[in-house]
Design a protein around this motif. Sequence first.
Motif, PDB file in Angstrom:
ATOM      1  N   VAL A 149       0.868  -1.181   0.000  1.00 54.39           N
ATOM      2  CA  VAL A 149       0.000   0.000   0.000  1.00 54.39           C
ATOM      3  C   VAL A 149       0.899   1.224   0.000  1.00 54.39           C
ATOM      4  N   THR A 150       0.317   2.373  -0.279  1.00 50.48           N
ATOM      5  CA  THR A 150       1.104   3.604  -0.377  1.00 50.48           C
ATOM      6  C   THR A 150       1.544   4.099   0.999  1.00 50.48           C
ATOM      7  N   ALA A 151       2.565   4.926   1.006  1.00 51.44           N
ATOM      8  CA  ALA A 151       3.050   5.532   2.251  1.00 51.44           C
ATOM      9  C   ALA A 151       1.958   6.341   2.953  1.00 51.44           C
ATOM     10  N   PRO A 152       1.126   7.117   2.234  1.00 49.67           N
ATOM     11  CA  PRO A 152       0.050   7.826   2.927  1.00 49.67           C
ATOM     12  C   PRO A 152      -0.947   6.874   3.604  1.00 49.67           C
ATOM     13  N   THR A 153      -1.174   5.716   3.005  1.00 47.77           N
ATOM     14  CA  THR A 153      -2.071   4.732   3.624  1.00 47.77           C
ATOM     15  C   THR A 153      -1.458   4.198   4.912  1.00 47.77           C
ATOM     16  N   ILE A 154      -0.164   3.918   4.894  1.00 50.73           N
ATOM     17  CA  ILE A 154       0.530   3.463   6.106  1.00 50.73           C
ATOM     18  C   ILE A 154       0.444   4.551   7.177  1.00 50.73           C
ATOM     19  N   SER A 155       0.652   5.799   6.787  1.00 51.66           N
ATOM     20  CA  SER A 155       0.566   6.908   7.742  1.00 51.66           C
ATOM     21  C   SER A 155      -0.826   7.001   8.360  1.00 51.66           C
ATOM     22  N   PHE A 156      -1.851   6.800   7.552  1.00 51.00           N
ATOM     23  CA  PHE A 156      -3.219   6.815   8.058  1.00 51.00           C
ATOM     24  C   PHE A 156      -3.405   5.724   9.117  1.00 51.00           C
ATOM     25  N   HIS A 157      -2.967   4.506   8.816  1.00 48.07           N
ATOM     26  CA  HIS A 157      -3.127   3.394   9.758  1.00 48.07           C
ATOM     27  C   HIS A 157      -2.327   3.626  11.039  1.00 48.07           C
ATOM     28  N   LEU A 158      -1.141   4.188  10.905  1.00 48.49           N
ATOM     29  CA  LEU A 158      -0.341   4.494  12.097  1.00 48.49           C
ATOM     30  C   LEU A 158      -1.012   5.572  12.943  1.00 48.49           C
ATOM     31  N   ARG A 159      -1.650   6.530  12.286  1.00 51.10           N
ATOM     32  CA  ARG A 159      -2.370   7.571  13.031  1.00 51.10           C
ATOM     33  C   ARG A 159      -3.515   6.949  13.834  1.00 51.10           C
ATOM     34  N   VAL A 160      -4.232   6.013  13.240  1.00 55.09           N
ATOM     35  CA  VAL A 160      -5.318   5.341  13.963  1.00 55.09           C
ATOM     36  C   VAL A 160      -4.758   4.610  15.181  1.00 55.09           C
ATOM     37  N   LEU A 161      -3.652   3.902  15.011  1.00 55.93           N
ATOM     38  CA  LEU A 161      -3.040   3.201  16.149  1.00 55.93           C
ATOM     39  C   LEU A 161      -2.597   4.185  17.228  1.00 55.93           C
ATOM     40  N   ARG A 162      -2.072   5.323  16.806  1.00 62.31           N
ATOM     41  CA  ARG A 162      -1.635   6.347  17.769  1.00 62.31           C
ATOM     42  C   ARG A 162      -2.820   6.964  18.501  1.00 62.31           C
ATOM     43  N   GLU A 163      -3.890   7.277  17.764  1.00 63.96           N
ATOM     44  CA  GLU A 163      -5.062   7.907  18.378  1.00 63.96           C
ATOM     45  C   GLU A 163      -5.774   6.982  19.360  1.00 63.96           C
ATOM     46  N   THR A 164      -5.666   5.692  19.169  1.00 66.84           N
ATOM     47  CA  THR A 164      -6.288   4.756  20.114  1.00 66.84           C
ATOM     48  C   THR A 164      -5.352   4.429  21.273  1.00 66.84           C
ATOM     49  N   GLY A 165      -4.136   4.962  21.240  1.00 72.84           N
ATOM     50  CA  GLY A 165      -3.209   4.754  22.347  1.00 72.84           C
ATOM     51  C   GLY A 165      -2.398   3.477  22.267  1.00 72.84           C
ATOM     52  N   LEU A 166      -2.464   2.772  21.145  1.00 77.35           N
ATOM     53  CA  LEU A 166      -1.717   1.525  21.027  1.00 77.35           C
ATOM     54  C   LEU A 166      -0.232   1.756  20.766  1.00 77.35           C
ATOM     55  N   VAL A 167       0.097   2.874  20.124  1.00 75.78           N
ATOM     56  CA  VAL A 167       1.498   3.225  19.884  1.00 75.78           C
ATOM     57  C   VAL A 167       1.701   4.696  20.226  1.00 75.78           C
ATOM     58  N   THR A 168       2.952   5.045  20.441  1.00 72.48           N
ATOM     59  CA  THR A 168       3.335   6.440  20.608  1.00 72.48           C
ATOM     60  C   THR A 168       4.290   6.774  19.464  1.00 72.48           C
ATOM     61  N   SER A 169       4.458   8.047  19.203  1.00 73.52           N
ATOM     62  CA  SER A 169       5.348   8.438  18.113  1.00 73.52           C
ATOM     63  C   SER A 169       6.154   9.667  18.491  1.00 73.52           C
ATOM     64  N   GLU A 170       7.267   9.805  17.783  1.00 79.19           N
ATOM     65  CA  GLU A 170       8.131  10.976  17.968  1.00 79.19           C
ATOM     66  C   GLU A 170       8.705  11.349  16.616  1.00 79.19           C
ATOM     67  N   ARG A 171       8.518  12.595  16.239  1.00 82.20           N
ATOM     68  CA  ARG A 171       9.065  13.084  14.964  1.00 82.20           C
ATOM     69  C   ARG A 171      10.493  13.550  15.198  1.00 82.20           C
ATOM     70  N   ARG A 172      11.376  13.111  14.306  1.00 85.75           N
ATOM     71  CA  ARG A 172      12.768  13.569  14.301  1.00 85.75           C
ATOM     72  C   ARG A 172      13.117  13.946  12.870  1.00 85.75           C
ATOM     73  N   ALA A 173      13.275  15.222  12.649  1.00 85.60           N
ATOM     74  CA  ALA A 173      13.527  15.749  11.296  1.00 85.60           C
ATOM     75  C   ALA A 173      12.406  15.296  10.372  1.00 85.60           C
ATOM     76  N   THR A 174      12.729  14.526   9.343  1.00 87.91           N
ATOM     77  CA  THR A 174      11.690  14.119   8.379  1.00 87.91           C
ATOM     78  C   THR A 174      10.986  12.842   8.775  1.00 87.91           C
ATOM     79  N   TRP A 175      11.531  12.063   9.665  1.00 86.19           N
ATOM     80  CA  TRP A 175      10.976  10.743   9.976  1.00 86.19           C
ATOM     81  C   TRP A 175      10.226  10.724  11.297  1.00 86.19           C
ATOM     82  N   VAL A 176       9.292   9.809  11.379  1.00 86.55           N
ATOM     83  CA  VAL A 176       8.549   9.590  12.615  1.00 86.55           C
ATOM     84  C   VAL A 176       8.905   8.204  13.109  1.00 86.55           C
ATOM     85  N   TYR A 177       9.167   8.095  14.398  1.00 89.00           N
ATOM     86  CA  TYR A 177       9.543   6.828  15.029  1.00 89.00           C
ATOM     87  C   TYR A 177       8.402   6.393  15.950  1.00 89.00           C
TER      88      TYR A 177
END
Length: 107
Positions: free
Chosen positions: A56-84
């Motif tokens: 799937v496309t990178a924007p689709t992956i970003s969408f799914h990761l956002r859903v996981l983040r919004e439900t509290g299953l994952v946390t994220s941290e932006r560093r320069a261009t990348w998100v961990y």
Amino acid sequence: MLHPLVGQPLTAPEAVDTAKVFKALGDPVRLRLLSLIAARGDGEVCVCELTGEFDVTAPTISFHLRVLRETGLVTSERRATWVYYRINRAMLDRLGAFFAAPALSVP
């Protein structure tokens, strides 16, 4: 806050919040993303490492990761261009406790 399913019924707001988590886990891409992130243990994974794992496309992956983040299953941290991403261990523990059932005594 999740509490064991056995013991006391969920309140209406708890049911709504819990259903959001299960809905997030109900998508195969999100479930696999969560698994890939969780496989790192307490480590983190760059979104750049995740996108190549899917057809799937990178924007689709970003969408799914956002859903996981919004439900509290994952946390994220932006560093320069990348998100961990990291697994939210506390949420996984709460999910495990939700399904934990005390031993039932047999008469």
